[in-house]
Write a protein that holds these residues in place. Sequence first.
Motif, PDB file in Angstrom:
ATOM      1  N   PRO A 108       0.809  -1.223   0.000  1.00 29.86           N
ATOM      2  CA  PRO A 108       0.000   0.000   0.000  1.00 29.86           C
ATOM      3  C   PRO A 108       0.841   1.272   0.000  1.00 29.86           C
ATOM      4  CG  PRO A 108       0.204  -0.804   2.228  1.00 29.86           C
ATOM      5  CD  PRO A 108       0.961  -1.777   1.357  1.00 29.86           C
ATOM      6  N   VAL A 109       2.132   1.156   0.321  1.00 30.06           N
ATOM      7  CA  VAL A 109       3.045   2.287   0.381  1.00 30.06           C
ATOM      8  C   VAL A 109       4.457   1.734   0.209  1.00 30.06           C
ATOM      9  CG1 VAL A 109       3.302   2.126   2.894  1.00 30.06           C
ATOM     10  CG2 VAL A 109       3.739   4.319   1.749  1.00 30.06           C
ATOM     11  N   THR A 110       5.335   2.551  -0.362  1.00 28.28           N
ATOM     12  CA  THR A 110       6.736   2.142  -0.475  1.00 28.28           C
ATOM     13  C   THR A 110       7.540   2.856   0.599  1.00 28.28           C
ATOM     14  OG1 THR A 110       6.533   1.822  -2.870  1.00 28.28           O
ATOM     15  CG2 THR A 110       8.757   2.020  -1.968  1.00 28.28           C
ATOM     16  N   ALA A 111       8.070   2.077   1.526  1.00 26.92           N
ATOM     17  CA  ALA A 111       8.885   2.627   2.608  1.00 26.92           C
ATOM     18  C   ALA A 111      10.075   1.703   2.819  1.00 26.92           C
ATOM     19  CB  ALA A 111       8.070   2.750   3.892  1.00 26.92           C
ATOM     20  N   ILE A 112      11.236   2.291   3.064  1.00 25.56           N
ATOM     21  CA  ILE A 112      12.452   1.501   3.250  1.00 25.56           C
ATOM     22  C   ILE A 112      13.233   2.018   4.453  1.00 25.56           C
ATOM     23  CG2 ILE A 112      12.705   0.838   0.830  1.00 25.56           C
ATOM     24  CD1 ILE A 112      14.776   3.086   0.531  1.00 25.56           C
ATOM     25  N   GLN A 113      13.983   1.117   5.035  1.00 24.40           N
ATOM     26  CA  GLN A 113      14.902   1.475   6.113  1.00 24.40           C
ATOM     27  C   GLN A 113      16.303   1.054   5.688  1.00 24.40           C
ATOM     28  OE1 GLN A 113      15.095  -0.771   9.975  1.00 24.40           O
ATOM     29  NE2 GLN A 113      14.300   1.154  10.785  1.00 24.40           N
ATOM     30  N   LEU A 114      17.217   2.019   5.618  1.00 22.15           N
ATOM     31  CA  LEU A 114      18.600   1.761   5.232  1.00 22.15           C
ATOM     32  C   LEU A 114      19.479   1.870   6.473  1.00 22.15           C
ATOM     33  CD1 LEU A 114      18.733   3.899   1.946  1.00 22.15           C
ATOM     34  CD2 LEU A 114      18.174   1.472   2.193  1.00 22.15           C
ATOM     35  N   THR A 115      20.306   0.856   6.715  1.00 30.35           N
ATOM     36  CA  THR A 115      21.074   0.788   7.951  1.00 30.35           C
ATOM     37  C   THR A 115      22.573   0.918   7.694  1.00 30.35           C
ATOM     38  OG1 THR A 115      21.165  -1.635   7.819  1.00 30.35           O
ATOM     39  CG2 THR A 115      19.313  -0.659   9.015  1.00 30.35           C
ATOM     40  N   ASP A 116      23.330   1.110   8.779  1.00 29.89           N
ATOM     41  CA  ASP A 116      24.768   1.343   8.634  1.00 29.89           C
ATOM     42  C   ASP A 116      25.537   0.097   8.220  1.00 29.89           C
ATOM     43  OD1 ASP A 116      24.534  -0.068  10.960  1.00 29.89           O
ATOM     44  OD2 ASP A 116      25.622   1.356  12.220  1.00 29.89           O
ATOM     45  N   ASP A 117      24.908  -1.087   8.294  1.00 29.29           N
ATOM     46  CA  ASP A 117      25.573  -2.317   7.846  1.00 29.29           C
ATOM     47  C   ASP A 117      25.140  -2.706   6.434  1.00 29.29           C
ATOM     48  OD1 ASP A 117      22.998  -3.039   8.419  1.00 29.29           O
ATOM     49  OD2 ASP A 117      23.501  -4.779   9.648  1.00 29.29           O
ATOM     50  N   ASN A 118      24.687  -1.709   5.663  1.00 27.06           N
ATOM     51  CA  ASN A 118      24.300  -1.865   4.250  1.00 27.06           C
ATOM     52  C   ASN A 118      22.983  -2.612   4.058  1.00 27.06           C
ATOM     53  OD1 ASN A 118      26.756  -0.627   3.385  1.00 27.06           O
ATOM     54  ND2 ASN A 118      27.802  -2.578   3.636  1.00 27.06           N
ATOM     55  N   GLY A 119      22.210  -2.772   5.111  1.00 25.81           N
ATOM     56  CA  GLY A 119      20.951  -3.483   4.995  1.00 25.81           C
ATOM     57  C   GLY A 119      19.815  -2.602   4.493  1.00 25.81           C
ATOM     58  N   MET A 120      18.845  -3.238   3.850  1.00 20.01           N
ATOM     59  CA  MET A 120      17.635  -2.561   3.395  1.00 20.01           C
ATOM     60  C   MET A 120      16.440  -3.426   3.770  1.00 20.01           C
ATOM     61  SD  MET A 120      16.539  -1.157  -0.414  1.00 20.01           S
ATOM     62  CE  MET A 120      16.831  -2.745  -1.219  1.00 20.01           C
ATOM     63  N   LEU A 121      15.469  -2.823   4.417  1.00 16.85           N
ATOM     64  CA  LEU A 121      14.266  -3.520   4.859  1.00 16.85           C
ATOM     65  C   LEU A 121      13.070  -2.660   4.512  1.00 16.85           C
ATOM     66  CD1 LEU A 121      13.137  -5.949   6.638  1.00 16.85           C
ATOM     67  CD2 LEU A 121      13.194  -4.319   8.550  1.00 16.85           C
ATOM     68  N   GLY A 122      11.992  -3.279   4.002  1.00 11.41           N
ATOM     69  CA  GLY A 122      10.828  -2.462   3.719  1.00 11.41           C
ATOM     70  C   GLY A 122       9.850  -3.090   2.748  1.00 11.41           C
ATOM     71  N   THR A 123       9.063  -2.218   2.139  1.00  9.92           N
ATOM     72  CA  THR A 123       7.990  -2.633   1.233  1.00  9.92           C
ATOM     73  C   THR A 123       8.354  -2.307  -0.213  1.00  9.92           C
ATOM     74  OG1 THR A 123       6.853  -0.504   1.452  1.00  9.92           O
ATOM     75  CG2 THR A 123       6.292  -2.205   3.056  1.00  9.92           C
ATOM     76  N   GLN A 124       9.609  -2.520  -0.567  1.00 11.62           N
ATOM     77  CA  GLN A 124      10.137  -2.095  -1.863  1.00 11.62           C
ATOM     78  C   GLN A 124       9.881  -3.067  -3.005  1.00 11.62           C
ATOM     79  OE1 GLN A 124      11.970  -2.781   0.833  1.00 11.62           O
ATOM     80  NE2 GLN A 124      13.560  -4.257   0.335  1.00 11.62           N
ATOM     81  N   ALA A 125       9.290  -4.232  -2.734  1.00 18.00           N
ATOM     82  CA  ALA A 125       9.140  -5.246  -3.784  1.00 18.00           C
ATOM     83  C   ALA A 125       8.315  -4.773  -4.987  1.00 18.00           C
ATOM     84  CB  ALA A 125       8.550  -6.528  -3.204  1.00 18.00           C
ATOM     85  N   PRO A 126       7.162  -4.104  -4.805  1.00 18.06           N
ATOM     86  CA  PRO A 126       6.439  -3.615  -5.986  1.00 18.06           C
ATOM     87  C   PRO A 126       7.260  -2.636  -6.822  1.00 18.06           C
ATOM     88  CG  PRO A 126       4.981  -3.683  -4.093  1.00 18.06           C
ATOM     89  CD  PRO A 126       6.359  -3.938  -3.570  1.00 18.06           C
ATOM     90  N   MET A 127       8.000  -1.752  -6.168  1.00 18.61           N
ATOM     91  CA  MET A 127       8.866  -0.817  -6.888  1.00 18.61           C
ATOM     92  C   MET A 127       9.926  -1.573  -7.673  1.00 18.61           C
ATOM     93  SD  MET A 127      11.444   2.007  -5.207  1.00 18.61           S
ATOM     94  CE  MET A 127      12.939   2.504  -6.080  1.00 18.61           C
ATOM     95  N   ALA A 128      10.559  -2.563  -7.034  1.00 23.70           N
ATOM     96  CA  ALA A 128      11.588  -3.352  -7.709  1.00 23.70           C
ATOM     97  C   ALA A 128      11.003  -4.134  -8.878  1.00 23.70           C
ATOM     98  CB  ALA A 128      12.241  -4.303  -6.713  1.00 23.70           C
ATOM     99  N   THR A 129       9.807  -4.678  -8.691  1.00 23.01           N
ATOM    100  CA  THR A 129       9.154  -5.436  -9.755  1.00 23.01           C
ATOM    101  C   THR A 129       8.875  -4.554 -10.961  1.00 23.01           C
ATOM    102  OG1 THR A 129       8.117  -6.862  -8.088  1.00 23.01           O
ATOM    103  CG2 THR A 129       7.183  -6.909 -10.301  1.00 23.01           C
ATOM    104  N   ARG A 130       8.407  -3.340 -10.706  1.00 22.86           N
ATOM    105  CA  ARG A 130       8.130  -2.410 -11.802  1.00 22.86           C
ATOM    106  C   ARG A 130       9.423  -2.024 -12.523  1.00 22.86           C
ATOM    107  NH1 ARG A 130       3.782   0.860 -13.510  1.00 22.86           N
ATOM    108  NH2 ARG A 130       4.517   1.971 -15.350  1.00 22.86           N
ATOM    109  N   LEU A 131      10.497  -1.830 -11.767  1.00 23.26           N
ATOM    110  CA  LEU A 131      11.780  -1.496 -12.375  1.00 23.26           C
ATOM    111  C   LEU A 131      12.252  -2.592 -13.319  1.00 23.26           C
ATOM    112  CD1 LEU A 131      13.893   0.039  -9.461  1.00 23.26           C
ATOM    113  CD2 LEU A 131      13.561   1.070 -11.706  1.00 23.26           C
ATOM    114  N   VAL A 132      12.181  -3.825 -12.856  1.00 21.40           N
ATOM    115  CA  VAL A 132      12.735  -4.944 -13.623  1.00 21.40           C
ATOM    116  C   VAL A 132      11.857  -5.309 -14.810  1.00 21.40           C
ATOM    117  CG1 VAL A 132      13.389  -7.377 -13.543  1.00 21.40           C
ATOM    118  CG2 VAL A 132      13.941  -5.868 -11.618  1.00 21.40           C
TER     119      VAL A 132
END
Length: 240
Positions: free
Chosen positions: A61-85
């Motif tokens: 329902p929304v695209t939100a991500i959390q970027l951490t100091d250990d290079n991690g990414m967590l969130g609801t980015q899958a629809p965005m990534a799917t559209r990109l690819v």
Amino acid sequence: MINRILPAPIVRLAFVAFISFFLASCTKEPTATKILMQGTWQLTEAYDAAGNDILSEISIPVTAIQLTDDNGMLGTQAPMATRLVYGGSNWSQASGLMNQVFDYANFRFNTGEFFVGEGVTDEFTVEFKLQATAIAGGLSDILTIFGVGSGWLQQTIYHKFTNVTVRFPEQEAESELNPIQSANTMIWEFTDNTVALYNYKDAQGNYLLWNGWPVNNFSKGKFVFTKKTKGLNDIVSEHL
């Protein structure tokens, strides 16, 4: 006592040296790009290569991500990534399944990684780990809609993009004497310079090339994120 007056050239040189020292001592090092990228971000603008607004299409329902100091990414980015690819073809049909495949309503988020060089840079690498987070339904259901062959159907695919442009409008307006320490707006751009690489993993966890989709067919676009003080759970809850 003899008062000596220094020659004017020496006075000028001393004054210039003092000013140079003062300015150098006041100048602060600019904040590294990786530090500026860290935090929780919500996608607030999204455009395809033609400049069309696609925010509502990928906000499921929304695209939100959390970027951490250990290079991690967590969130609801899958629809965005799917559209990109995979692009916009058959998007209506595929997006209709995403609530079943990506269980964000129960805060089951996707993961990934991002990599940035040292200091200040305008490019970075992002890797989306695309996999279903729901108990029922699988990624293969969505891949089939886009036309991925049965021999390439996987439950987890790693979509990596290098040379992605990253910009911070506040940083572009900063001065040497007062560089920004944090940013409220972050812009990602996938351009002609961006390079895609897709992988999956074998039983031993080794990366293998995934050739189920042409790497040159990804969508170019611009994505604008706004920093949030709330956590991912709160952001998602507001959009359910």
